[in-house]
Design a protein around this motif. Structure first.
Motif, PDB file in Angstrom:
ATOM      1  N   PHE A  55     -42.232   0.929  49.584  1.00  0.00           N
ATOM      2  CA  PHE A  55     -40.766   0.529  49.034  1.00  0.00           C
ATOM      3  C   PHE A  55     -40.545  -0.908  50.000  1.00  0.00           C
ATOM      4  O   PHE A  55     -40.548  -1.578  49.885  1.00  0.00           O
ATOM      5  CB  PHE A  55     -39.421   0.318  48.317  1.00  0.00           C
ATOM      6  N   SER A  56     -40.806  -0.067  51.326  1.00  0.00           N
ATOM      7  CA  SER A  56     -40.268  -1.483  53.143  1.00  0.00           C
ATOM      8  C   SER A  56     -42.308  -2.191  52.991  1.00  0.00           C
ATOM      9  O   SER A  56     -42.079  -2.652  53.140  1.00  0.00           O
ATOM     10  CB  SER A  56     -40.158  -0.204  53.691  1.00  0.00           C
ATOM     11  N   GLU A  57     -42.640  -1.396  52.484  1.00  0.00           N
ATOM     12  CA  GLU A  57     -44.142  -2.248  53.135  1.00  0.00           C
ATOM     13  C   GLU A  57     -44.216  -3.437  51.748  1.00  0.00           C
ATOM     14  O   GLU A  57     -44.270  -4.334  52.410  1.00  0.00           O
ATOM     15  CB  GLU A  57     -45.741  -0.977  52.763  1.00  0.00           C
ATOM     16  N   PHE A  58     -44.157  -2.835  50.762  1.00  0.00           N
ATOM     17  CA  PHE A  58     -43.633  -4.201  49.762  1.00  0.00           C
ATOM     18  C   PHE A  58     -42.653  -4.911  50.320  1.00  0.00           C
ATOM     19  O   PHE A  58     -43.035  -6.083  49.914  1.00  0.00           O
ATOM     20  CB  PHE A  58     -43.123  -2.880  48.677  1.00  0.00           C
ATOM     21  N   ASN A  59     -41.805  -4.397  51.023  1.00  0.00           N
ATOM     22  CA  ASN A  59     -40.838  -5.828  50.763  1.00  0.00           C
ATOM     23  C   ASN A  59     -40.737  -6.665  51.755  1.00  0.00           C
ATOM     24  O   ASN A  59     -41.305  -7.756  51.936  1.00  0.00           O
ATOM     25  CB  ASN A  59     -39.342  -4.667  51.109  1.00  0.00           C
ATOM     26  N   ALA A  60     -42.002  -5.969  53.275  1.00  0.00           N
ATOM     27  CA  ALA A  60     -42.413  -6.648  54.158  1.00  0.00           C
ATOM     28  C   ALA A  60     -43.138  -7.755  53.834  1.00  0.00           C
ATOM     29  O   ALA A  60     -43.546  -8.921  54.364  1.00  0.00           O
ATOM     30  CB  ALA A  60     -43.105  -5.922  54.956  1.00  0.00           C
ATOM     31  N   THR A  61     -44.214  -6.804  52.837  1.00  0.00           N
ATOM     32  CA  THR A  61     -45.236  -8.184  52.382  1.00  0.00           C
ATOM     33  C   THR A  61     -45.115  -9.045  51.377  1.00  0.00           C
ATOM     34  O   THR A  61     -45.354 -10.258  51.529  1.00  0.00           O
ATOM     35  CB  THR A  61     -46.133  -7.242  51.353  1.00  0.00           C
ATOM     36  N   ARG A  62     -44.336  -8.906  50.592  1.00  0.00           N
ATOM     37  CA  ARG A  62     -43.036 -10.108  50.182  1.00  0.00           C
ATOM     38  C   ARG A  62     -42.688 -10.692  50.538  1.00  0.00           C
ATOM     39  O   ARG A  62     -42.910 -12.803  50.873  1.00  0.00           O
ATOM     40  CB  ARG A  62     -42.408  -9.627  48.966  1.00  0.00           C
ATOM     41  N   ARG A  63     -41.865 -11.315  51.486  1.00  0.00           N
ATOM     42  CA  ARG A  63     -41.100 -11.703  52.588  1.00  0.00           C
ATOM     43  C   ARG A  63     -42.682 -12.212  53.192  1.00  0.00           C
ATOM     44  O   ARG A  63     -41.383 -13.773  53.223  1.00  0.00           O
ATOM     45  CB  ARG A  63     -40.376 -10.681  53.928  1.00  0.00           C
TER      46      ARG A  63
END
Length: 79
Positions: A55-63
């Motif tokens: 989840f944190s990796e997804f959010n970092a990539t999304r941002r």
């Protein structure tokens, strides 16, 4: 379409069961040091840590992607 959705669901369920069985086997049949090496020191919350990491990796990539797109469109709008 429904066949594909059905098989994706079946594959997901089979994969989840296989992971649970593999973790249970590792917990039952390996010494503590090897188990800590494979699963980490917090052996009871491996799935939660994995989901948090994803989840944190997804959010970092999304941002990062959102910032890239915003910069691109701001540059285009200022011309």
């Amino acid at each position: 379409m429904f066949k594909r959705l059905f098989w994706v669901a079946v594959g997901t369920i089979v994969g989840a069961i296989a992971v649970c069985k593999a973790q249970a086997y590792i917990k039952a049949n390996t010494p503590d040091k090897a188990r800590q090496f494979i699963l980490g020191p917090d052996q009871d919350h491996v799935a939660v840590r994995t989901l948090e990491g994803l989840f944190s990796e997804f959010n970092a990539t999304r941002r990062a992607r959102e910032e890239e797109l915003n910069a691109r469109y701001v540059d285009r709008a200022q011309r």
